[in-house]
Write an enzyme that holds these catalytic residues in place. Structure first.
Site, short mmCIF file in Angstrom:
data_model
loop_
_atom_site.label_atom_id
_atom_site.label_comp_id
_atom_site.label_asym_id
_atom_site.label_seq_id
_atom_site.Cartn_x
_atom_site.Cartn_y
_atom_site.Cartn_z
N MET A 191 0.84 -1.20 0.00
CA MET A 191 0.00 0.00 0.00
C MET A 191 0.87 1.25 0.00
SD MET A 191 -3.59 -0.66 1.93
CE MET A 191 -3.03 -0.59 3.62
N GLY A 192 2.12 1.09 -0.46
CA GLY A 192 3.01 2.23 -0.54
C GLY A 192 3.67 2.54 0.79
N GLU A 230 12.18 -0.57 4.70
CA GLU A 230 13.13 -1.67 4.51
C GLU A 230 12.43 -3.02 4.53
OE1 GLU A 230 16.46 -3.87 3.81
OE2 GLU A 230 16.10 -1.72 3.50
N GLY A 231 11.32 -3.14 5.24
CA GLY A 231 10.58 -4.40 5.20
C GLY A 231 10.07 -4.71 3.81
N HIS A 232 9.52 -3.70 3.13
CA HIS A 232 9.08 -3.89 1.75
C HIS A 232 10.27 -4.18 0.84
CE1 HIS A 232 5.80 -1.18 3.35
NE2 HIS A 232 5.09 -2.19 2.88
N LYS A 251 4.98 -10.42 9.13
CA LYS A 251 4.49 -9.50 10.17
C LYS A 251 2.97 -9.49 10.19
CE LYS A 251 4.30 -4.62 11.39
NZ LYS A 251 2.95 -4.39 10.83
N VAL A 280 10.92 -7.91 9.35
CA VAL A 280 12.12 -7.09 9.45
C VAL A 280 11.93 -6.11 10.60
CG1 VAL A 280 13.65 -5.46 8.26
CG2 VAL A 280 12.54 -7.32 6.98
N LEU A 286 9.16 -3.20 11.53
CA LEU A 286 8.99 -2.10 10.59
C LEU A 286 7.54 -2.00 10.14
CD1 LEU A 286 12.15 -2.26 8.29
CD2 LEU A 286 11.79 -1.02 10.42
N SER A 325 4.72 1.11 8.22
CA SER A 325 4.49 2.47 7.74
C SER A 325 3.90 3.35 8.83
CB SER A 325 3.56 2.43 6.53
OG SER A 325 4.09 1.64 5.49
#
Length: 360
Positions: free
Chosen positions: A53-54, A58-60, A176, A203, A211, A213
């Protein structure tokens, strides 16, 4: 890298064909299903997709790198960026969700994405909110489903649409969001989607916080309180490991056991007796109860922190197959210890996988 010219209603860059993206190069930006459909598939190689979802972090990026590695040098990695309104219960939460497409393109490029599919709401739901949706079923009514009614129906609906649009061989999701991952796997299996679903470990920042957002909304003081979530999970994991180690030691020195003589010589009679007593005291109601109690103690302490307390939503020890609660007499098998809490205005989730009877 500057990507500001690529926002708004501008079109995508030239499609890259079958050549994989080099790290740091700009991936193709695709705004419509037609543009995505025109993206050439790699000949003789696989397409991997990472759905987001943007507000990439770092997890993404870890997910994208995992997809890049799995797809191989000749494969293709597509990242989707879409803030799905069906997953938000309140308009304020939807409006508050960060949109950072310029930075997302940079993150995707650095991690090795070939293309970023970032459609608008009208492109994904051209007729308004869909009348036909995927229903998450009983698993979707537990834990997060209780706190966020309808969330998982909305999530599965958009995941199904994006899987059809991107047509990947393999899709990557973070562990997660453990309940989300379990539901996607169940949907793919139950509805015969022809795609492999791969989970990637959570992460964490150096301080242990997973992590997210949403972490950007935490003040320094609130973040300090939020650290109780990973502390509780890690303490519960360590408690389980210690109890299982004690049981193994007690088994090795049990009367009639094959390892009794060697165990007594190695540990000493007094140590063996003390260990056996510790085992008896440590598990009055079984390992699951001890795991829950250990985590609860840390979370309860964080709930008393004056101006910045933690407000617990749930702490649950569940079966990863269906997210039902693990009974207190469980002695073996996989489990997920999941937690959700609010600190200030920010709601956070976290979890950790556990294995009961791992040393047996």
């Amino acid at each position: 890298m500057t990507t500001s010219s690529r926002t708004g209603n501008t079109g995508p860059t030239a499609l890259q064909g079958t050549a994989p993206a080099l790290q740091g190069t700009t991936p193709a930006l695709l705004r419509t299903a037609a543009e995505l459909d025109a993206l050439p598939r790699p000949a003789g190689a696989e397409r991997a997709v990472v759905m987001t979802m943007g507000a990439l972090h770092e997890g993404h990026a870890t997910l994208i790198r995992a997809a890049r590695e799995a797809a191989g040098p000749d494969g293709q990695v597509v990242v989707t960026v879409f803030v799905n309104p069906l997953q938000f219960g309140e308009a304020a939460d939807l409006d508050r969700y960060p949109r950072t497409l310029d930075a997302d393109l940079e993150t995707a490029a650095a991690a090795g994405a070939d293309a970023v599919f970032a459609p608008g709401v009208d492109e994904v739901y051209p007729g308004g909110e869909p009348q036909v949706r995927i229903t998450a079923g009983p698993m979707g009514e537990r834990l997060e489903g209780v706190s966020r009614p309808g969330h998982f129906d909305g999530m599965l609906t958009v995941v199904a649409k994006l899987l059809h649009l991107t047509r990947p061989d393999e899709a990557f999701y973070g562990q997660k969001d453990a309940q989300q991952l379990a539901l996607i796997r169940r949907m793919v299996r139950d509805l015969n989607f022809g795609v492999r679903i791969t989970g990637v470990p959570t992460v964490r920042d150096p301080d242990g916080l997973a992590l997210s957002s949403r972490n950007r909304f935490l003040s320094p003081q609130e973040r300090h309180t939020a650290l109780a979530l990973p502390r509780a999970l890690f303490a519960a994991r360590d408690r389980l490991a210690a109890q299982q180690a004690l049981h193994e030691r007690a088994k090795a020195t049990a009367p009639g056991g094959d390892g009794r003589a060697a165990g007594l010589n190695r540990l000493g009679e007094a140590r063996a007796a003390a260990d056996a007593q510790a085992v008896a005291l440590a598990r009055p109601n079984g390992a699951p109860a001890a795991v829950r109690a250990t985590a609860h103690a840390i979370l309860e302490e964080a709930a008393t922190r004056g101006k910045y307390p933690l407000v617990l939503d749930y702490l649950a020890l569940v079966d990863p197959a269906d997210f039902t609660e693990i009974p207190d007499d469980r002695e073996s098998g996989e489990a997920v210890l999941a937690v959700a809490a609010r600190v200030g205005e920010t709601r956070l989730i976290d979890n950790i996988p556990l294995t009961f009877g791992a040393l047996s």
